[in-house]
Design an enzyme around this catalytic site. Structure first.
Site, PDB file in Angstrom:
ATOM      1  N   ASN A   1      48.694  37.372 -14.766  1.00  0.00           N
ATOM      2  CA  ASN A   1      48.353  38.690 -15.286  1.00  0.00           C
ATOM      3  C   ASN A   1      49.089  38.937 -16.583  1.00  0.00           C
ATOM      4  O   ASN A   1      50.150  38.366 -16.849  1.00  0.00           O
ATOM      5  CB  ASN A   1      48.709  39.781 -14.265  1.00  0.00           C
ATOM      6  CG  ASN A   1      50.180  40.110 -14.283  1.00  0.00           C
ATOM      7  OD1 ASN A   1      50.628  40.976 -15.033  1.00  0.00           O
ATOM      8  ND2 ASN A   1      50.965  39.427 -13.469  1.00  0.00           N
TER       9      ASN A   1
ATOM     10  N   PHE B   1      64.017  42.638 -13.793  1.00  0.00           N
ATOM     11  CA  PHE B   1      64.520  41.793 -14.870  1.00  0.00           C
ATOM     12  C   PHE B   1      63.688  40.510 -14.940  1.00  0.00           C
ATOM     13  O   PHE B   1      64.181  39.441 -15.279  1.00  0.00           O
ATOM     14  CB  PHE B   1      65.984  41.418 -14.628  1.00  0.00           C
ATOM     15  CG  PHE B   1      66.912  42.604 -14.644  1.00  0.00           C
ATOM     16  CD1 PHE B   1      66.633  43.741 -15.412  1.00  0.00           C
ATOM     17  CD2 PHE B   1      68.081  42.593 -13.888  1.00  0.00           C
ATOM     18  CE1 PHE B   1      67.495  44.827 -15.415  1.00  0.00           C
ATOM     19  CE2 PHE B   1      68.941  43.669 -13.900  1.00  0.00           C
ATOM     20  CZ  PHE B   1      68.653  44.803 -14.657  1.00  0.00           C
TER      21      PHE B   1
ATOM     22  N   CYS C   1      59.763  40.490 -15.557  1.00  0.00           N
ATOM     23  CA  CYS C   1      58.435  40.461 -16.176  1.00  0.00           C
ATOM     24  C   CYS C   1      58.442  39.556 -17.413  1.00  0.00           C
ATOM     25  O   CYS C   1      59.180  39.786 -18.362  1.00  0.00           O
ATOM     26  CB  CYS C   1      58.005  41.866 -16.546  1.00  0.00           C
ATOM     27  SG  CYS C   1      56.358  41.898 -17.281  1.00  0.00           S
TER      28      CYS C   1
ATOM     29  N   THR D   1      57.145  36.516 -11.746  1.00  0.00           N
ATOM     30  CA  THR D   1      56.113  35.564 -12.149  1.00  0.00           C
ATOM     31  C   THR D   1      56.628  34.544 -13.158  1.00  0.00           C
ATOM     32  O   THR D   1      57.618  34.774 -13.850  1.00  0.00           O
ATOM     33  CB  THR D   1      54.905  36.289 -12.751  1.00  0.00           C
ATOM     34  OG1 THR D   1      55.358  37.115 -13.815  1.00  0.00           O
ATOM     35  CG2 THR D   1      54.199  37.131 -11.705  1.00  0.00           C
TER      36      THR D   1
ATOM     37  N   CYS E   1      42.825   6.506   2.038  1.00  0.00           N
ATOM     38  CA  CYS E   1      44.191   6.000   2.183  1.00  0.00           C
ATOM     39  C   CYS E   1      44.317   4.659   1.474  1.00  0.00           C
ATOM     40  O   CYS E   1      45.311   4.391   0.810  1.00  0.00           O
ATOM     41  CB  CYS E   1      44.569   5.882   3.659  1.00  0.00           C
ATOM     42  SG  CYS E   1      43.483   4.797   4.617  1.00  0.00           S
TER      43      CYS E   1
ATOM     44  N   CYS F   1      54.700  -1.484   3.483  1.00  0.00           N
ATOM     45  CA  CYS F   1      54.744  -0.024   3.581  1.00  0.00           C
ATOM     46  C   CYS F   1      56.170   0.476   3.381  1.00  0.00           C
ATOM     47  O   CYS F   1      57.082   0.082   4.103  1.00  0.00           O
ATOM     48  CB  CYS F   1      54.213   0.426   4.939  1.00  0.00           C
ATOM     49  SG  CYS F   1      54.250   2.216   5.156  1.00  0.00           S
TER      50      CYS F   1
ATOM     51  N   CYS G   1      44.645  11.588   3.918  1.00  0.00           N
ATOM     52  CA  CYS G   1      43.717  11.428   5.047  1.00  0.00           C
ATOM     53  C   CYS G   1      43.100  12.778   5.417  1.00  0.00           C
ATOM     54  O   CYS G   1      43.820  13.747   5.653  1.00  0.00           O
ATOM     55  CB  CYS G   1      44.440  10.839   6.255  1.00  0.00           C
ATOM     56  SG  CYS G   1      43.349  10.644   7.684  1.00  0.00           S
TER      57      CYS G   1
END
Lengths: 440, 462
Positions: free
Chosen positions: B73, B132, B134, B200, B347, B375, B385
């Site tokens: 915004n 404090f 914005c 934000t 995968c 692995c 998956c």
């Protein structure tokens, strides 16, 4: 009480024959395309006879590149729009979707395909064009899925192409044979017009090639001849009374229906003979035209029908009743059809056997024979050196489509014996490449 | 039933769910409606000198068909006169005396801070939140994140506020800073009673490909805005954790950022928040989401045997360590449940192209196979998956050994040279580079139209 009132206007016809796969709107396409998993080495591609890169075009739709999606589709299959609507996707791409294994509804690939292609057809956006003229000419006999697909591919390779078609419109069974609830005439012809505008092949309608002289002229004038002639009329059954009024072939009945819609009359009680997909179509269509009773009569058991399950379900869904293990032995009537005399059968060791003394007459006022289409043996005999197999199919090289007469190439139903639009489109593309290899 | 009520630095609330200072708390009408729906508190849209806003204020980030996984915004603080806001705060407090109404404030001078704090107290506000954070519009005027990014200024203003405040003061922190604990400590030094985070994140959520302008577009132009919504939760959780773990901060934390359902709220609480604030989800789905949030939180607390929110505040903190303190002897390996596998092979391609070539395909089946020795237990396959519980990561070490990077470093058992024998990947198998060429061309490249291979039976030359 019939399932449907007899349609008397174009609007009522459209309601009775409402599209099974209506074209998606953009929101629906976004939601559906979002579900695609983008499988590696996707099973849907392998299940598509024309090998369309399905995850690719779905991803393109999802990212807002509908034009790119249409290009992906058409690069693999010139009947991309028609195939999205008329393909038995349930047993092809959508049947192969891995979601089925999770008991989740498969991606509606066919409708997504039609969505993207409809958009470019409507906009007329130029995606393709003819290749650089190579000075050679090819005659295409038959403007069906095979012939038109071959024409497109040959044009892209730089050939001048003349398409000769016996009927008044292109696309073959797509406009003359497919059930009206699968695709409309307008949709079919719009795609044909789009392709012709893109590729610029010449079409000659109402131009039946039927004599040795006409073929000889083509042989002189063209460097190669593509046979996309499909199949012929419905097979004769050779039954007494087959010539009675209101005893018709399914191919002929559906062709009339596609061209004349609600103006086609149907009986009050219709018997459809056969157990294939065309029989299911003819039965469904009879019901949607307002027949009070439609009976599907097949000489073997229900499980042995050649039709796809979903096609039979579709027929059952509009009130068609099955009558199994019965063989027709006579069409009864006095000028007009009044019934079919059947004999009951049983299947023993895979063979159908009649049960003596079990004859009975099922009354009706219309009979539709959906018992397969004849091959065009007479026409094919005019081509010197052409070879046919035991079933009357043209013999040709699997990779090039070249027949025993090197100047002639074949694809589609006349070669494969009768398959889907997508098969003809895929074969013809390959055969066009075969012609190119032969002439280069 | 568990007790959902909280006492947050002296601010009492029937549950920990507050609406964050934002458009949903712009008016008494909205706050009353929210309390009526079940929200426990509301931080009023920031009061100050009323602003003038632009038209076209919000931008969204969509993912496939999911809308607003991120949101930004360029709207400023309240554009309504202070007196109107204060009158409505008073009215809300009269109707909902047990709910928390917190006045968010943003002004410039010491005098202004004193005035607005006093007036808000008089209106009945239960506490203050000093904005404090914005990151757009206000910071250019020396307020908002301009303050949050300068710990000394922040501390000074908190001190001004504390000179007159008789109600608890929360300092709302901006994430647009490299170390969130610095302003948090400044707030503590200034005497604040609590902190809230995150505000934000400075952002551009997208660019219009036709107008060549960032969203939201104002007459063909745009500006950076403040990012929030589900996408920011991971950033918020990390910052909440940083503040909660820091021994010198030690203030109640109101967690903000990406909270849309009870799970998100619990995550914030487990990392140290004792109240949570929600904005984007309420803007997207309305105040009704509170019912799912409270019922989910209650259900979770019943199942875990938590009687009050405080039984769970910070409960995950002891398990958030520095990387160097993780057990390097722990080993997991991917396991594919063949009965569940649907053969999408995501995968496979993920591991093949994005990880360690530890999955292979076998002829005749679409179910991939894990190459256990390759692995490394990275989780990637289980993350891509699409089937629940199909790929699981199974523990393969015996659980008896424990060794951390820190311990290895202290023992001199770490690689120190470029070609050190102790390199972690030293003995991992990788294919030859050239083995990649053309390997899966027929499966992965475009133009896959396949030769008619038995799909259509056609008569051919003998």
């Amino acid at each position: 009480m019939a399932e449907f009132f007899t349609p008397t206007t174009e609007q009522e016809f459209a309601e009775n024959f409402a599209q099974l796969k209506p074209v998606m709107n953009r929101t629906e396409a976004l939601y559906e395309s979002s579900r695609c998993l983008f499988c590696f080495d996707a099973p849907c591609i392998k299940a598509c006879p024309s090998g369309i890169d399905i995850p690719q075009f779905i991803r393109q739709i999802n990212s807002g590149n509908d034009t790119g999606a249409a290009r992906t589709i058409y690069e693999a299959n010139y009947f991309g729009n028609a195939c999205g609507k008329v393909c038995p996707t349930e047993v092809l791409c959508e049947g192969a979707c891995v979601y089925n294994l999770q008991e989740v509804k498969p991606i509606e690939i066919g409708r997504l395909q039609s969505f993207a292609t409809t958009k470019v057809i409507k906009s007329g956006e130029k995606l393709f064009g003819p290749g650089v003229d190579n000075g050679k000419k090819v005659a295409v006999i038959g403007a069906g899925p095979a012939g038109i697909s071959a024409a497109c591919e040959l044009r892209s390779l730089g050939y001048e192409v003349d398409v000769f078609e016996a009927k008044a419109q292109p696309s073959g069974l797509t406009v003359y044979g497919v059930a009206p609830y699968k695709i409309t005439n307008e949709e079919t012809l719009a795609e044909m017009a789009y392709l012709q505008a893109q590729f610029g092949y010449n079409t000659h309608f109402n131009s039946l090639i039927k004599s040795r002289e006409e073929l000889a002229e083509l042989e002189n004038k063209y460097d190669a001849i593509f046979l996309g002639i499909g199949l012929g009329k419905t097979n004769e059954l050779g039954l007494p009374g087959e010539d009675k009024i209101n005893c018709t072939g399914a191919v002929e009945f559906i062709s009339e229906l596609r061209q004349h819609h609600h103006e086609v009359a149907v009986g009050r009680k219709v018997i459809v003979l056969g157990g294939g997909n065309t029989a299911m179509d003819a039965a469904s269509e009879s019901s949607r035209l307002g027949a009070e009773t439609v009976i599907l009569a097949y000489r073997r058991a229900k499980e042995e029908m050649g039709a796809y399950d979903f096609e039979y379900d579709l027929a059952k869904g509009v009130g068609v009743k099955g009558l199994f293990n019965v063989a027709p032995i006579e069409i009864t009537g006095n000028g007009y059809v009044t019934g079919v005399k059947f004999i009951r059968t049983e299947t023993k060791d895979g063979r159908v056997q009649e049960i003596a003394g079990s004859e009975f007459v099922e009354t009706c006022d219309m009979v539709i024979k959906a018992t397969g289409q004849a091959k065009q043996a007479e026409f094919l005999s005019l081509i010197p050196g052409l070879k046919l197999d035991g079933k009357g199919r043209i013999i040709a090289n699997a990779h090039t489509g070249q027949t025993a007469n090197p100047k002639y190439f074949a694809s589609g139903d006349a070669w494969n014996g009768g398959a889907e639009v997508v098969n003809a489109a895929a074969e013809a593309k390959l055969t066009a490449r075969g012609i190119h290899a032969y002439l280069s | 039933m568990p007790d959902l009520s909280i006492n947050f630095a002296g601010i009492k609330s029937p549950n920990p769910f507050w609406l964050a200072s934002a458009p949903p708390t712009n008016s008494g009408y909205q706050v009353m409606k929210a309390f009526d729906a079940g929200w426990g508190g509301a931080v009023w849209k920031t009061l100050g000198v009323p602003v003038v806003n632009v038209s076209s204020r919000y931008g969204g980030v969509n993912y496939r068909d999911k809308r607003l996984i991120g949101f930004n915004n360029i709207e400023l603080i309240s554009d309504r006169p202070l007196a109107d806001n204060l009158r409505e705060i008073e009215e809300v407090k009269k109707r909902f005396p047990n709910h928390a109404v917190i006045a968010s404030l943003m002004v410039q001078t010491r005098q202004e801070w004193h005035d607005i704090v006093r007036q808000s107290q008089d209106a009945g506000a239960d506490g203050f939140e000093l904005n404090f954070g914005c990151p757009h519009g206000m910071c250019e005027r020396g307020m908002g994140s301009a303050v949050g990014q300068e710990p000394k200024v922040l501390q000074m203003i908190v001190e001004w506020v504390m000179e007159v405040a008789t109600k608890p003061v929360i300092v709302k922190l901006t994430p647009n800073i490299s170390d969130i604990t610095e302003p948090a400590m400044a707030a503590r030094r200034g005497g604040a009673n609590a902190i809230s985070l995150i505000n934000t994140i400075q952002s551009i959520v997208g660019v219009d490909l036709d107008q060549f302008a960032p969203y939201p577009i104002v007459d063909g132009k745009g500006s950076n805005g403040g990012y929030c919504g589900p996408a920011v939760k991971p950033i918020a959780l990390n910052m909440v954790k940083n503040c909660a773990q820091h021994p010198d901060i030690n203030l109640p934390i109101s967690g903000i950022g990406g909270i849309e359902n009870w799970r998100d709220a619990v995550e914030h609480i487990l990392l140290g928040a004792s109240s949570v604030q929600v904005c984007t989800a309420a803007m997207h789905f309305g105040f009704g989401i509170i019912r799912e949030m409270t019922s989910g939180l209650e259900q979770y607390m019943v199942e875990k045997g938590f009687n009050t929110i405080y039984d769970m505040v910070g409960k995950a903190l002891p398990n958030v360590l520095h990387w160097e303190d993780l057990n390097m002897k722990y080993k997991v390996t991917a396991n594919i449940n063949e009965d569940k596998c649907i053969g999408c092979q995501l995968c496979y391609t993920a591991c093949e192209d994005g990880a360690h070539q530890a999955i292979k395909l076998n002829a005749g089946t679409r179910v991939p196979e894990i190459i256990e020795e390759n692995c490394v237990g990275c989780n990637l396959c289980s993350l891509v998956c699409p089937v629940e519980q199909c790929i699981t990561m199974e523990r393969t070490d015996d659980g008896t050994q424990h060794l951390t990077w820190k311990e290895r470093t202290e023992a001199g058992d770490v690689p120190t040279e470029f070609n050190d024998e102790k390199a972690g990947g030293r003995h991992h198998w990788v294919p030859e580079p050239s083995a990649a060429l053309g390997k899966e061309r027929h499966k992965t490249l475009p133009g896959k139209a396949r030769v008619i291979n038995g799909e259509t039976e056609v008569p051919t030359e003998a």
